[in-house]
Design an enzyme around this catalytic site. Structure first.
Site, PDB file in Angstrom:
ATOM      1  CB  THR A   1      60.161 -17.079 -24.869  1.00  0.00           C
ATOM      2  OG1 THR A   1      60.711 -15.794 -25.167  1.00  0.00           O
ATOM      3  CG2 THR A   1      58.852 -16.916 -24.134  1.00  0.00           C
TER       4      THR A   1
ATOM      5  CG  ASP B   1      51.447 -19.387 -28.120  1.00  0.00           C
ATOM      6  OD1 ASP B   1      52.649 -19.329 -27.788  1.00  0.00           O
ATOM      7  OD2 ASP B   1      51.091 -19.450 -29.314  1.00  0.00           O
TER       8      ASP B   1
ATOM      9  CG  ASP C   1      61.097 -11.141 -26.313  1.00  0.00           C
ATOM     10  OD1 ASP C   1      62.301 -11.298 -26.080  1.00  0.00           O
ATOM     11  OD2 ASP C   1      60.523 -11.706 -27.261  1.00  0.00           O
TER      12      ASP C   1
ATOM     13  CG  HIS D   1      63.313  -9.921 -30.199  1.00  0.00           C
ATOM     14  ND1 HIS D   1      64.474 -10.634 -30.389  1.00  0.00           N
ATOM     15  CD2 HIS D   1      62.575 -10.642 -29.323  1.00  0.00           C
ATOM     16  CE1 HIS D   1      64.434 -11.738 -29.659  1.00  0.00           C
ATOM     17  NE2 HIS D   1      63.294 -11.759 -29.004  1.00  0.00           N
TER      18      HIS D   1
ATOM     19  CG  ASP E   1      61.467 -14.993 -21.058  1.00  0.00           C
ATOM     20  OD1 ASP E   1      62.018 -13.894 -20.855  1.00  0.00           O
ATOM     21  OD2 ASP E   1      60.818 -15.234 -22.092  1.00  0.00           O
ATOM     22  CG  HIS E   2      65.184 -14.817 -22.713  1.00  0.00           C
ATOM     23  ND1 HIS E   2      65.238 -13.559 -23.260  1.00  0.00           N
ATOM     24  CD2 HIS E   2      63.970 -15.325 -23.082  1.00  0.00           C
ATOM     25  CE1 HIS E   2      64.141 -13.328 -23.944  1.00  0.00           C
ATOM     26  NE2 HIS E   2      63.339 -14.378 -23.840  1.00  0.00           N
TER      27      HIS E   2
HETATM   28 ZN    ZN Z   1      61.372 -14.405 -23.985  1.00  0.00          ZN
HETATM   29 ZN    ZN Z   2      62.824 -12.908 -27.419  1.00  0.00          ZN
END
Ligand code: ZN
Ligand code: ZN
Ligand code: ZN
Length: 548
Positions: free
Chosen positions: A72, A156, A296, A300, A343-344
């Site tokens: 991230t 954050d 995310d 996960h 971000d990925h």
């Molecule tokens: Zn991420």
């Molecule tokens: Zn992640």
């Protein structure tokens, strides 16, 4: 004569209408969004969210991260700086620092304090570890600090890194259910944030709970609701409906993160920011960086094939539609520029693949470390391993010296050991990484993600399909393989042509493209490779480009 007059009149009107810059840039990052979600869920999307951006904007079908590790913090930093961790220095979310000899977090900063209703640690955060400027920094410089920059996210790092060094504000979510910030940005929260926090909007979502948005049969793109590849969700069984009140009582307001409503709460805050900070109101360009993280957390815990992830994206589609409508109303159609990326991406669950007879597996870092330490003691009579995390292996160099061992021989021995492990594809030493000439694709990805002042003595590349994982369910990310690197990029709005391309593009092209669109200085670490597709606004040229 008449023709000439018309032409000049046209130029005059055109000049009046054409703004040199958009009033507002909205950067949207969807945490862990895989490109294929845009295709897989497309039948269930409305026309007003993702599809509005795709049908009326520019679609990059082949946008990729060009480094490892795909986490991230490096992801957000790379989007906004237009360079990779080797240059911007954000080499992980947390990492073992070679310089400091301890684990550090990407936005840790003990010199600042929490502001707002959060814990002490939640707000000791700033962008100080980010070594290069962001596109948002360059906008601040270019406008003599008159263009406002605000970053926000549940995370954050998702708020702080995009907002850069000169941001007016960055806001992130606390376990109290409030958005907080740090004294890096100001002495106290703006009144509108405090007011928003006091109204406890998060409770509206908690009280409603989480059930499927649409009838069950809509979710035929996903596995059954209860399947062996899902983990628990904050202690609850991974089955709809989720009783969020019960979950809140057992834990705290953090549980909202791993529901689609974390995204909705963030949008509420984004709207308040636009209204109260008057973003996009005058002709000096402002920049709002919004990072939606709930995707995310759900990914996960439950994996990319879960109904929960599908439901999260169907709801995010509505959230986006709402956001775009709000921007139309407050800033005006055509006055704002939007880009949306991730971000990925994320991997398939290895157990799922294994059950389908693909010979891959989970890799547990704890077991790897144990094996390395055992090998070290057996071979050298000492545990020479200082740390092994984020694919990086650090040696205890003082001990190596004290034992009069040769570092290069130690490296060679460890390399040979690691190569006997099932999951290991290649192992590269610091020397090999720094000598990368770009010819070896994966070595090049590692080199672009490697900062020799911070990273390990060796970097381990797993085989495709293997996940470095703490639990066997759900998913993770971090590798240079396409399932982690292939993300969407959509451009929409101010001076963005309609179109699409399947050309391979790198994530580091976004920031310099924005700089050229805004006619401002490049972020200082970028190579400046741009996306011509959204810069060339002559329609004839665009048609030619999209047909190749
Ligand atoms: Zn991420
Ligand atoms: Zn992640
Ligand atoms: Zn489920």
């Amino acid at each position: 004569m008449k023709k000439a007059l018309c032409f000049f009149l046209f130029l005059f009107v055109f000049h009046l209408q054409a703004q040199e810059r958009p009033k507002l840039v909205v950067g949207i990052v969807v945490d862990q969004m895989k490109m294929d979600y845009l295709y897989r869920f497309s039948n269930d999307f409305t026309n007003d969210g993702f599809k509005r951006l795709m049908d009326n904007g520019y679609v990059f079908h082949n946008m990729n991260y060009n480094y490892m590790p795909t986490f991230t913090a490096p992801g957000h930093a790379s989007i906004y700086t237009g360079t990779t961790p080797s240059v911007h220095g954000i080499v992980g979310n947390d990492w073992f620092s070679r310089k400091l000899g301890k684990e550090i977090y990407c936005t840790d900063d003990a010199s600042v304090k929490t502001i707002g209703d959060g814990t002490k640690a939640e707000g000791e955060m700033s962008p100080k570890k980010l070594l290069t400027t962001t596109i948002t920094d360059e906008l601040r410089l270019a406008t003599n600090f008159k263009g406002k920059v605000i970053g926000m996210s549940l995370k954050d790092r998702g708020a702080i890194l995009p907002a850069g060094h000169f941001a007016n504000w960055a806001f992130w979510y606390s376990k109290t259910g409030a958005f907080v910030s740090s004294t890096f940005y100001g002495e106290k929260l703006p009144d509108w944030v405090t007011e928003f926090n006091n109204e406890k909007h998060f409770m509206t979502y908690i009280n409603k709970g989480w059930d499927l948005l649409k009838p069950l049969e809509t979710y035929n793109e996903s596995l059954a609701d209860e399947n062996p590849y899902e983990g628990k969700l904050n202690g609850a069984n991974p089955v709809f409906p989720y009783n969020l009140k019960e979950m809140l009582e057992k834990k705290n307001a953090e549980i909202l993160r791993a529901t689609p409503f974390g995204n909705d709460l963030l949008l509420e805050l984004a709207k308040k920011a636009i209204e109260n900070e008057e973003l996009g109101k005058d002709n000096i360009t402002d920049f709002l960086a919004v990072s939606f993280s709930s995707t995310d957390y759900v990914g996960h815990n439950l994996g990319p094939r879960s109904m929960e992830i599908q439901d999260t994206y169907l709801r995010l589609d509505l959230t986006l539609a709402d956001f775009l409508n709000y921007l139309d109303k407050m800033v005006g159609k055509g006055n704002y520029l939007v880009f949306l990326t991730a971000d990925h991406a994320g991997a398939e669950n290895p157990l799922y693949l294994k059950d389908k007879k693909y010979n891959v597996d989970n890799v547990f870092p704890k077991d790897i470390l144990k094996g390395l330490k055992k090998f070290s003691v057996e071979t050298f009579g000492e545990d020479l391993v200082l740390n092994c995390s984020n694919f990086n292996l650090h040696f205890n160099k003082d001990l190596i010296k004290a034992k009069s061992l040769e570092l290069s021989k130690v490296k060679q021995a460890f390399k040979e050991y690691l190569m006997t492990q099932d999951q290991v594809k290649r192992v590269y030493t610091e020397e090999e990484i720094l000598a990368s000439n770009g010819a070896d694709f994966y070595l090049n990805c590692i080199a672009k993600g490697y900062d020799a002042t911070e990273d390990g003595d060796m970097v381990i590349l797993n085989k495709p399909g293997y996940i470095d994982h703490f639990i066997a369910t759900g998913t993770d990310h971090g590798t240079p393989y396409s399932y982690d690197t292939h993300v969407p990029l959509l451009f929409y709005g101010w001076n963005v042509p309609k179109g699409e391309t399947h050309d391979h593009k790198d994530i580091t092209q976004i920031a310099p493209t924005l700089a050229q669109k805004l006619k401002i200085t490049f972020p200082n670490g970028t190579e400046g490779k741009v996306l011509l597709e959204v810069l060339d606004t002559n329609p004839n040229m665009i048609n030619k480009k999209t047909t190749k």
